[in-house]
Enzyme design. Structure first.
Site, PDB file in Angstrom:
ATOM      1  N   HIS A 151       0.822  -1.215   0.000  1.00  0.00           N
ATOM      2  CA  HIS A 151       0.000   0.000   0.000  1.00  0.00           C
ATOM      3  C   HIS A 151       0.848   1.254   0.000  1.00  0.00           C
ATOM      4  O   HIS A 151       2.087   1.201   0.055  1.00  0.00           O
ATOM      5  CB  HIS A 151      -0.947  -0.011   1.205  1.00  0.00           C
ATOM      6  CG  HIS A 151      -0.235  -0.082   2.535  1.00  0.00           C
ATOM      7  ND1 HIS A 151       0.260   1.037   3.172  1.00  0.00           N
ATOM      8  CD2 HIS A 151       0.051  -1.133   3.345  1.00  0.00           C
ATOM      9  CE1 HIS A 151       0.821   0.674   4.323  1.00  0.00           C
ATOM     10  NE2 HIS A 151       0.715  -0.624   4.455  1.00  0.00           N
ATOM     11  N   CYS A 167       2.466  -3.338   6.903  1.00  0.00           N
ATOM     12  CA  CYS A 167       2.941  -4.354   5.967  1.00  0.00           C
ATOM     13  C   CYS A 167       4.022  -3.759   5.069  1.00  0.00           C
ATOM     14  O   CYS A 167       5.044  -3.321   5.545  1.00  0.00           O
ATOM     15  CB  CYS A 167       1.766  -4.877   5.159  1.00  0.00           C
ATOM     16  SG  CYS A 167       0.498  -5.710   6.157  1.00  0.00           S
TER      17      CYS A 167
END
Length: 204
Positions: A151, A167
């Site tokens: 992302h 992440c």
């Protein structure tokens, strides 16, 4: 009198690459490249690999994400990693993609920092403050959600670093670029110990 130390200027090629993006649902401002090591700017590199073109390879140790191209080349993006990004290794698929996604902290994040994440347990609406940024790729393995995401980020300075949670994060301009290049179902190979070929691909 001591001379004033001047900050090195950024190559205009990268200034243009990481400029503000217009026409989005929410503003995407220009990346603050003076807070990002130039080795993590997006570029084409030599990357001999057995993986097929179109595969994403995430090298968490060296803080790079590669999108494999034809003829032994790849597009290389700098990444920031976090504890969640160190919990998955192996092969998955991009199950689906989202533009301006909602974000919901995991139960582990809430348990670890209840005061910070507890109020967000129901999720956070899309926008410039949302930690997933303007795009997200959702990784599944064997039909199950790994909770592993690729992302954007609201914190440019974290690219190239291991941050406390989250992440795999890219500069917002980079995740927008990657998002448009990869379809649902894209193969994703996550490496925790560096490239299998035993070399560091060089920029071309």
């Amino acid at each position: 009198m001591q001379p004033i130390a001047l900050k090195p200027s950024v190559d205009p090629h990268y200034t243009a690459m990481y400029a503000a993006i217009e026409g989005e649902q929410f503003p995407i401002k220009a990346a603050d490249l003076k807070r990002v090591d130039p080795q993590y700017y997006r570029r084409e590199v030599a990357y001999p690999t057995r993986e097929r073109p179109g595969t994403i390879v995430v090298d968490t140790r060296n803080r790079y994400l590669y999108l494999v191209q034809e003829n032994g080349q790849a597009l290389r993006y700098g990444i920031g990693v976090g504890k969640a990004g160190l919990e998955f290794e192996g092969v998955g698929r991009v199950q689906y993609k989202r533009q301006w996604p909602r974000w919901t902290p995991t139960q582990d994040m809430i348990a670890r920092e209840p005061e910070r994440y507890g109020p967000l347990a129901a999720g956070m609406e899309p926008g410039v403050l949302n930690p997933l940024g303007p795009r997200a790729l959702y990784l599944f393995k064997d039909g199950r959600d790994t909770l592993y995401r690729i992302h954007g980020t609201t914190e440019d300075w974290t690219i190239g670093k291991a941050v406390s949670s989250g992440c795999i994060r890219l500069l917002n301009q980079d995740i927008v670029d990657l998002y448009r290049r990869v379809p649902d179902g894209t193969r994703v190979v996550v490496l925790q110990d560096g490239p299998r070929e035993g070399f560091m691909p060089e920029a071309v």
